[in-house]
Write a protein that holds these residues in place. Structure first.
Motif, PDB file in Angstrom:
ATOM      1  N   UNK A  74       0.837  -1.202   0.000  1.00 33.09           N
ATOM      2  CA  UNK A  74       0.000   0.000   0.000  1.00 33.09           C
ATOM      3  C   UNK A  74       0.870   1.250   0.000  1.00 33.09           C
ATOM      4  N   UNK A  75       1.931   1.252   0.800  1.00 32.83           N
ATOM      5  CA  UNK A  75       2.805   2.422   0.867  1.00 32.83           C
ATOM      6  C   UNK A  75       3.423   2.717  -0.493  1.00 32.83           C
ATOM      7  N   UNK A  76       3.911   1.684  -1.163  1.00 30.21           N
ATOM      8  CA  UNK A  76       4.515   1.878  -2.486  1.00 30.21           C
ATOM      9  C   UNK A  76       3.469   2.354  -3.485  1.00 30.21           C
ATOM     10  N   UNK A  77       2.271   1.755  -3.436  1.00 32.40           N
ATOM     11  CA  UNK A  77       1.216   2.129  -4.374  1.00 32.40           C
ATOM     12  C   UNK A  77       0.768   3.567  -4.190  1.00 32.40           C
ATOM     13  N   UNK A  78       0.554   3.965  -2.941  1.00 32.50           N
ATOM     14  CA  UNK A  78       0.102   5.331  -2.668  1.00 32.50           C
ATOM     15  C   UNK A  78       1.158   6.342  -3.115  1.00 32.50           C
ATOM     16  N   UNK A  79       2.413   6.035  -2.867  1.00 30.16           N
ATOM     17  CA  UNK A  79       3.469   6.959  -3.290  1.00 30.16           C
ATOM     18  C   UNK A  79       3.554   7.059  -4.813  1.00 30.16           C
ATOM     19  N   UNK A  80       3.274   5.955  -5.497  1.00 28.81           N
ATOM     20  CA  UNK A  80       3.282   5.980  -6.959  1.00 28.81           C
ATOM     21  C   UNK A  80       2.104   6.792  -7.499  1.00 28.81           C
ATOM     22  N   UNK A  81       0.968   6.723  -6.800  1.00 29.30           N
ATOM     23  CA  UNK A  81      -0.230   7.433  -7.259  1.00 29.30           C
ATOM     24  C   UNK A  81      -0.169   8.932  -6.961  1.00 29.30           C
ATOM     25  N   UNK A  82       0.541   9.285  -5.892  1.00 28.82           N
ATOM     26  CA  UNK A  82       0.623  10.704  -5.513  1.00 28.82           C
ATOM     27  C   UNK A  82       1.724  11.406  -6.313  1.00 28.82           C
ATOM     28  N   UNK A  83       1.453  11.671  -7.559  1.00 27.27           N
ATOM     29  CA  UNK A  83       2.448  12.322  -8.419  1.00 27.27           C
ATOM     30  C   UNK A  83       2.686  13.781  -8.037  1.00 27.27           C
ATOM     31  N   UNK A  84       1.822  14.329  -7.157  1.00 21.20           N
ATOM     32  CA  UNK A  84       2.026  15.711  -6.713  1.00 21.20           C
ATOM     33  C   UNK A  84       3.097  15.815  -5.632  1.00 21.20           C
ATOM     34  N   UNK A  85       3.536  14.677  -5.108  1.00 22.06           N
ATOM     35  CA  UNK A  85       4.566  14.663  -4.070  1.00 22.06           C
ATOM     36  C   UNK A  85       5.802  13.916  -4.587  1.00 22.06           C
ATOM     37  N   UNK A  86       6.969  14.410  -4.244  1.00 18.22           N
ATOM     38  CA  UNK A  86       8.214  13.740  -4.627  1.00 18.22           C
ATOM     39  C   UNK A  86       8.707  12.931  -3.445  1.00 18.22           C
ATOM     40  N   UNK A  87       8.756  11.615  -3.623  1.00 21.07           N
ATOM     41  CA  UNK A  87       9.034  10.729  -2.492  1.00 21.07           C
ATOM     42  C   UNK A  87      10.404  10.961  -1.864  1.00 21.07           C
ATOM     43  N   UNK A  88      11.378  11.424  -2.637  1.00 21.03           N
ATOM     44  CA  UNK A  88      12.702  11.635  -2.056  1.00 21.03           C
ATOM     45  C   UNK A  88      12.744  12.818  -1.091  1.00 21.03           C
TER      46      UNK A  88
END
Length: 218
Positions: A36-50
């Motif tokens: 879920x964490x990986x999926x949500x981060x992939x879907x939230x293109x408005x946020x940069x995970x780094x």
């Protein structure tokens, strides 16, 4: 274990079955959280995970998915603590790691429900609660990992797994302090590395519960 003692053999089998179930529950919770964490981060293109801490993904779109995953991770921690308390029968053991895993789980639930402070906004009490709960969860889970690894050495069945578990737990404990005190890389990336290390130990420990070592006296 004495193979000629049917009662002891039955008790041994029952406890191993319980530890396997708890290990399976823990492993399922860990995998669910990771996916879920990986999926949500992939879907939230408005946020940069780094650059963005995982806490920011709890807000707005898909935040409820991640909140649910935090609760699944909390259940996994509690199951892991209970599983190892059962598994380390016949030797010295302590309830302290299980209690710390439970405290970490509670901290995760509070972290999921309380919104974090946002850049450019005034700090809030809710943000303070979120931050305190998150740090408590990190501290409790890594100390629990250290203690649980240390107790493995006291049980003949589990002793061979002690060195690797303890060294990895020690790395995780050091990593949370590096994350707290050092700002040498992007905040989000640094936090993700710590989380991956911790999840690695937890996943390993859960798999070990699903496949407990044989009783060396049997």
């Amino acid at each position: 274990m004495n193979d000629t003692d049917p009662v002891a053999r039955s008790n041994h089998s029952t406890v191993d079955s319980s530890t396997r179930r708890l290990g399976a529950i823990a492993l399922a919770g860990l995998l669910l959280f990771a996916m879920v964490a990986v999926t949500v981060q992939a879907l939230r293109t408005d946020l940069h995970w780094q650059d963005m801490p995982l806490s920011f993904y709890l807000l707005n779109a898909y935040g409820h998915w991640l909140q649910a995953a935090y609760f699944a991770l909390a259940i996994a921690l509690i199951s892991l603590g209970a599983g190892y308390y059962l598994a380390l029968r016949g030797g010295r053991r302590s309830a302290a790691p299980g209690l710390l895993f439970a405290c970490a789980g509670i901290g995760l639930c509070v972290t999921a429900l309380a919104h974090s402070n946002l850049p450019g906004h005034a700090p809030t009490l809710e943000g303070f609660v979120h931050g305190t709960a998150a740090q408590t969860a990190f501290l409790c889970v890594t100390v629990a990992m250290l203690l649980q690894s240390w107790w493995l050495r006291t049980n003949p069945r589990w002793h061979p797994r002690f060195p690797f578990a303890f060294v990895l737990a020690l790395m995780c404990f050091a990593a949370i302090w590096v994350d707290a005190l050092w700002r040498g890389m992007p905040r989000g990336l640094e936090q993700r590395l710590v989380i991956v290390l911790i999840l690695g130990w937890l996943g390993m420990a859960a798999v070990w519960l699903t496949k407990p070592p044989r009783d060396m006296s049997s």
